[in-house]
Motif scaffolding. Structure first.
Motif, PDB file in Angstrom:
ATOM      1  N   GLY A  85       0.805  -1.217   0.000  1.00 33.82           N
ATOM      2  CA  GLY A  85       0.000   0.000   0.000  1.00 33.82           C
ATOM      3  C   GLY A  85       0.841   1.271   0.000  1.00 33.82           C
ATOM      4  N   TYR A  86       0.148   2.393   0.121  1.00 32.02           N
ATOM      5  CA  TYR A  86       0.797   3.714   0.081  1.00 32.02           C
ATOM      6  C   TYR A  86       1.895   3.835   1.137  1.00 32.02           C
ATOM      7  CZ  TYR A  86       1.171   8.756   0.970  1.00 32.02           C
ATOM      8  OH  TYR A  86       1.642  10.027   1.203  1.00 32.02           O
ATOM      9  N   VAL A  87       1.561   3.521   2.377  1.00 35.72           N
ATOM     10  CA  VAL A  87       2.556   3.605   3.449  1.00 35.72           C
ATOM     11  C   VAL A  87       3.545   2.452   3.328  1.00 35.72           C
ATOM     12  CG1 VAL A  87       2.891   3.558   5.967  1.00 35.72           C
ATOM     13  CG2 VAL A  87       0.925   4.776   4.994  1.00 35.72           C
ATOM     14  N   ASP A  92       0.526  -9.327   1.431  1.00 33.63           N
ATOM     15  CA  ASP A  92      -0.502  -8.372   0.993  1.00 33.63           C
ATOM     16  C   ASP A  92      -1.447  -9.080   0.037  1.00 33.63           C
ATOM     17  OD1 ASP A  92      -0.414  -4.909   0.831  1.00 33.63           O
ATOM     18  OD2 ASP A  92      -1.823  -6.022  -0.417  1.00 33.63           O
ATOM     19  N   SER A  93      -2.722  -8.729   0.122  1.00 29.55           N
ATOM     20  CA  SER A  93      -3.710  -9.346  -0.779  1.00 29.55           C
ATOM     21  C   SER A  93      -3.878  -8.521  -2.053  1.00 29.55           C
ATOM     22  CB  SER A  93      -5.047  -9.499  -0.059  1.00 29.55           C
ATOM     23  OG  SER A  93      -5.521  -8.238   0.346  1.00 29.55           O
ATOM     24  N   VAL A 143      -5.108  -5.505  -2.942  1.00 27.28           N
ATOM     25  CA  VAL A 143      -6.412  -4.921  -3.267  1.00 27.28           C
ATOM     26  C   VAL A 143      -6.258  -3.885  -4.390  1.00 27.28           C
ATOM     27  CG1 VAL A 143      -8.323  -3.530  -2.348  1.00 27.28           C
ATOM     28  CG2 VAL A 143      -7.244  -5.275  -0.910  1.00 27.28           C
ATOM     29  N   ASP A 147      -3.928 -13.112   2.380  1.00 20.80           N
ATOM     30  CA  ASP A 147      -4.864 -12.308   3.159  1.00 20.80           C
ATOM     31  C   ASP A 147      -4.523 -12.426   4.636  1.00 20.80           C
ATOM     32  OD1 ASP A 147      -7.345 -11.491   4.562  1.00 20.80           O
ATOM     33  OD2 ASP A 147      -8.159 -11.409   2.525  1.00 20.80           O
ATOM     34  N   VAL A 148      -4.502 -11.296   5.311  1.00 24.62           N
ATOM     35  CA  VAL A 148      -4.121 -11.285   6.729  1.00 24.62           C
ATOM     36  C   VAL A 148      -5.167 -12.007   7.598  1.00 24.62           C
ATOM     37  CG1 VAL A 148      -5.150  -9.073   7.423  1.00 24.62           C
ATOM     38  CG2 VAL A 148      -2.921  -9.739   8.344  1.00 24.62           C
ATOM     39  N   LEU A 169       0.258  -3.177   8.819  1.00 19.49           N
ATOM     40  CA  LEU A 169      -0.384  -2.079   8.091  1.00 19.49           C
ATOM     41  C   LEU A 169      -1.669  -2.512   7.382  1.00 19.49           C
ATOM     42  CD1 LEU A 169       2.798  -0.750   6.196  1.00 19.49           C
ATOM     43  CD2 LEU A 169       1.820   0.214   8.278  1.00 19.49           C
ATOM     44  N   SER A 179      -1.839   2.545  14.048  1.00 24.03           N
ATOM     45  CA  SER A 179      -3.146   3.067  14.411  1.00 24.03           C
ATOM     46  C   SER A 179      -3.279   4.463  13.796  1.00 24.03           C
ATOM     47  CB  SER A 179      -3.298   3.089  15.936  1.00 24.03           C
ATOM     48  OG  SER A 179      -4.628   3.433  16.288  1.00 24.03           O
ATOM     49  N   TYR A 206     -14.148   3.256  10.452  1.00 21.91           N
ATOM     50  CA  TYR A 206     -12.669   3.223  10.377  1.00 21.91           C
ATOM     51  C   TYR A 206     -12.065   3.431  11.764  1.00 21.91           C
ATOM     52  CZ  TYR A 206      -7.892   4.586   9.092  1.00 21.91           C
ATOM     53  OH  TYR A 206      -6.523   4.682   9.000  1.00 21.91           O
ATOM     54  N   LYS A 246     -10.123   0.484  13.974  1.00 20.92           N
ATOM     55  CA  LYS A 246      -8.689   0.671  14.248  1.00 20.92           C
ATOM     56  C   LYS A 246      -8.434   0.728  15.753  1.00 20.92           C
ATOM     57  CE  LYS A 246      -5.754   1.265  11.655  1.00 20.92           C
ATOM     58  NZ  LYS A 246      -4.852   0.300  10.962  1.00 20.92           N
ATOM     59  N   ALA A 250      -1.118  11.087   6.520  1.00 23.11           N
ATOM     60  CA  ALA A 250       0.126  11.058   5.753  1.00 23.11           C
ATOM     61  C   ALA A 250       0.050  11.994   4.550  1.00 23.11           C
ATOM     62  CB  ALA A 250       0.393   9.638   5.276  1.00 23.11           C
ATOM     63  N   ARG A 300       3.447   3.658  -4.443  1.00 20.60           N
ATOM     64  CA  ARG A 300       2.018   3.334  -4.641  1.00 20.60           C
ATOM     65  C   ARG A 300       1.239   4.547  -4.111  1.00 20.60           C
ATOM     66  NH1 ARG A 300      -3.184   3.371  -3.769  1.00 20.60           N
ATOM     67  NH2 ARG A 300      -3.481   2.026  -1.992  1.00 20.60           N
ATOM     68  N   ARG A 341      -1.348   7.569  -3.206  1.00 20.73           N
ATOM     69  CA  ARG A 341      -2.748   7.836  -2.855  1.00 20.73           C
ATOM     70  C   ARG A 341      -2.981   9.328  -3.017  1.00 20.73           C
ATOM     71  NH1 ARG A 341      -4.803   5.693   2.866  1.00 20.73           N
ATOM     72  NH2 ARG A 341      -6.562   6.954   2.197  1.00 20.73           N
TER      73      ARG A 341
HETATM   74  N1  LIG Z   1      -2.377   6.909   5.046  1.00 19.38           N
HETATM   75  C1  LIG Z   1      -2.581   7.561   6.185  1.00 19.38           C
HETATM   76  O1  LIG Z   1      -2.728   8.799   6.217  1.00 19.38           O
HETATM   77  C2  LIG Z   1      -2.603   6.794   7.468  1.00 19.38           C
HETATM   78  C3  LIG Z   1      -2.690   7.528   8.678  1.00 19.38           C
HETATM   79  C4  LIG Z   1      -2.765   6.828   9.874  1.00 19.38           C
HETATM   80  C5  LIG Z   1      -2.723   5.444   9.877  1.00 19.38           C
HETATM   81  N2  LIG Z   1      -2.639   4.763   8.684  1.00 19.38           N
HETATM   82  C6  LIG Z   1      -2.614   3.309   8.719  1.00 19.38           C
HETATM   83  O2  LIG Z   1      -1.514   2.880   7.938  1.00 19.38           O
HETATM   84  C7  LIG Z   1      -1.847   1.633   7.306  1.00 19.38           C
HETATM   85  C8  LIG Z   1      -1.582   1.715   5.814  1.00 19.38           C
HETATM   86  O3  LIG Z   1      -2.359   2.753   5.232  1.00 19.38           O
HETATM   87  P1  LIG Z   1      -2.210   3.121   3.695  1.00 19.38           P
HETATM   88  O4  LIG Z   1      -2.508   4.563   3.551  1.00 19.38           O
HETATM   89  O5  LIG Z   1      -0.947   2.581   3.175  1.00 19.38           O
HETATM   90  O6  LIG Z   1      -3.425   2.301   3.059  1.00 19.38           O
HETATM   91  P2  LIG Z   1      -3.483   1.491   1.661  1.00 19.38           P
HETATM   92  O7  LIG Z   1      -4.922   1.230   1.408  1.00 19.38           O
HETATM   93  O8  LIG Z   1      -2.692   2.213   0.637  1.00 19.38           O
HETATM   94  O9  LIG Z   1      -2.730   0.138   1.988  1.00 19.38           O
HETATM   95  C9  LIG Z   1      -3.355  -0.925   2.652  1.00 19.38           C
HETATM   96  C10 LIG Z   1      -2.737  -2.206   2.123  1.00 19.38           C
HETATM   97  O10 LIG Z   1      -3.343  -3.295   2.852  1.00 19.38           O
HETATM   98  C11 LIG Z   1      -3.628  -4.313   1.917  1.00 19.38           C
HETATM   99  N3  LIG Z   1      -4.727  -5.122   2.441  1.00 19.38           N
HETATM  100  C12 LIG Z   1      -6.020  -4.772   2.582  1.00 19.38           C
HETATM  101  N4  LIG Z   1      -6.741  -5.804   3.067  1.00 19.38           N
HETATM  102  C13 LIG Z   1      -5.861  -6.824   3.233  1.00 19.38           C
HETATM  103  C14 LIG Z   1      -6.000  -8.145   3.693  1.00 19.38           C
HETATM  104  N5  LIG Z   1      -7.185  -8.624   4.095  1.00 19.38           N
HETATM  105  N6  LIG Z   1      -4.894  -8.927   3.752  1.00 19.38           N
HETATM  106  C15 LIG Z   1      -3.683  -8.461   3.339  1.00 19.38           C
HETATM  107  N7  LIG Z   1      -3.508  -7.217   2.879  1.00 19.38           N
HETATM  108  C16 LIG Z   1      -4.584  -6.404   2.834  1.00 19.38           C
HETATM  109  C17 LIG Z   1      -3.993  -3.611   0.625  1.00 19.38           C
HETATM  110  O11 LIG Z   1      -3.837  -4.480  -0.509  1.00 19.38           O
HETATM  111  C18 LIG Z   1      -3.018  -2.456   0.626  1.00 19.38           C
HETATM  112  O12 LIG Z   1      -1.820  -2.800  -0.044  1.00 19.38           O
HETATM  113  C19 LIG Z   1      -3.293   1.334   7.672  1.00 19.38           C
HETATM  114  O13 LIG Z   1      -3.301   0.426   8.758  1.00 19.38           O
HETATM  115  C20 LIG Z   1      -3.845   2.683   8.102  1.00 19.38           C
HETATM  116  O14 LIG Z   1      -4.897   2.550   9.034  1.00 19.38           O
HETATM  117  C21 LIG Z   1      -2.581   5.417   7.488  1.00 19.38           C
END
Ligand SMILES: NC(=O)c1ccc[n+]([C@@H]2O[C@H](COP(=O)([O-])OP(=O)(O)OC[C@H]3O[C@@H](n4cnc5c(N)ncnc54)[C@H](O)[C@@H]3O)[C@@H](O)[C@H]2O)c1
Length: 304
Positions: free
Chosen positions: A11-13, A32-33, A35, A56-57, A76, A117, A142, A146, A167, A173, A175
């Motif tokens: 994912g993004y992070v 990672d699944s 998505v 899948d987690v 994550l 979180s 959400y 969390k 973020a 990747r 967002r």
């Molecule tokens: N982006 C932000 O601003 C932010 C801020 C605070 C916390 N977070 C936390 O950071 C984490 C990552 O956020 P992000 O912005 O990268 O989101 P994102 O949606 O870009 O990434 C999430 C990733 O999780 C994977 N995923 C989803 N369901 C899954 C499953 N069942 N099994 C395995 N993989 C699965 C997706 O394929 C994706 O690659 C999250 O836990 C989010 O709550 C993000």
């Protein structure tokens, strides 16, 4: 060198965290699944310390083998944001809560767990500065899911939870739905930003500083375990209007205001980051740097 499992690492992070852990000399496995696809990890594939496992987690058959031999887990994987969670609340609860439970059930003793979180667990904070002792009152699916997972994580040993600010910044990747990223994208690619809830005070962290927080947590686990830490910086507590004007100072666009939406997490607060800063962590990327980087980077993104 540690062996580190990153769930949701595509994912993004996660795409940034994966690179930061590889750069720090660790061996990285991503579960990672996919998505939203896995292209954010393509650059790491040639790296001999990088491995990707599709899965899948929530699936013990995927999680068990992924955990074998790991020293630490960065968790994550989630359905992220109030919009995505509202679109499918069942899936949000299933991934964010049951997925975390599946990971905890399969985790081996001694494996460090660093959990992502979010400040969205606080909900609408009445006045003042919000800190880790402020009672969370999440308003969205959400925020609630969390928080439930955060509490489950912190009941276990060797676990740390970070309540991250929103973020911003470039990731392999990308967002563009996150506030700063969205504003810059809209200013540069559409020439207009329509701001709603302009005076709402939000709080931000660059995505590379999120990765640094996880590295810090791994390094300082003994002194940090069992607790939650807000992760961000007070100088990055800014109103939406302030963000829009920082962009306007760098790039011309049409700035207008209108009631085109609401923030379901009712995030209008200032957050204290004193607890984590007291341990020696601070962010390194200022909002202006992040905006400049985004202004250069959004030209590379495909059309929405
Ligand atoms: N982006 C932000 O601003 C932010 C801020 C605070 C916390 N977070 C936390 O950071 C984490 C990552 O956020 P992000 O912005 O990268 O989101 P994102 O949606 O870009 O990434 C999430 C990733 O999780 C994977 N995923 C989803 N369901 C899954 C499953 N069942 N099994 C395995 N993989 C699965 C997706 O394929 C994706 O690659 C999250 O836990 C989010 O709550 C993000």
């Amino acid at each position: 060198m540690a062996n580190v499992l990153i769930t949701g690492g595509a994912g993004y992070v996660g795409a940034v965290v994966s690179g930061a852990f590889l750069d720090a000399g660790h061996r990285v496995t991503v579960l990672d699944s996919l998505v939203d696809g896995g292209y954010g990890l393509l650059g790491y594939v040639p790296h001999e310390r990088f491995r990707f496992l599709p899965g899948d987690v929530r699936d013990a058959r995927a999680v068990g083998p992924a955990l074998a031999g790991q020293d630490a887990i960065v968790h994550l994987a989630a359905v992220v944001g109030f919009g995505a969670c509202n679109a499918d609340p069942f899936r949000a609860t299933s991934v964010n809560v049951d997925g975390t439970r599946c990971l905890l059930d399969a985790r081996h003793p001694g494996q460090a767990l660093l959990y992502a979180s979010t400040g969205s667990v606080y909900g609408a904070v009445p006045g003042g500065l919000c800190h880790e002792g402020t009672e969370p009152a999440p308003l969205s699916v959400y925020g609630r899911t969390k928080l439930t997972a955060e509490r489950m994580v912190l009941q276990t040993r060797d676990a740390v939870a970070f309540r991250f600010a929103t973020a911003f910044g470039m990731s392999p990747r990308m967002r563009t739905d996150l506030l700063v990223n969205d504003f810059v994208y809209s200013a540069k690619r559409r020439g207009v930003i329509v701001v709603y809830e302009r005076a709402s005070r939000r709080t931000f962290i660059h995505v590379r500083d999120m990765a640094r927080a996880f590295l810090f947590g791994l390094e300082h686990l003994a002194g940090m375990a069992g607790e939650v830490y807000n992760a961000g910086a007070e100088r990055l507590n800014l109103t939406k209007d302030e963000i829009a004007h920082l962009i306007l100072a760098r790039h011309p666009f049409f700035l207008t205001y209108g009631p085109i939406g609401i923030d379901e997490d009712r995030r209008d607060y200032q957050v204290s980051y004193a607890k984590l800063q007291g341990l020696g962590y601070d962010t390194t990327v200022e909002i202006e740097q992040g905006i400049d980087e985004l202004l250069r980077g959004v030209d590379l993104l495909p059309p929405p």
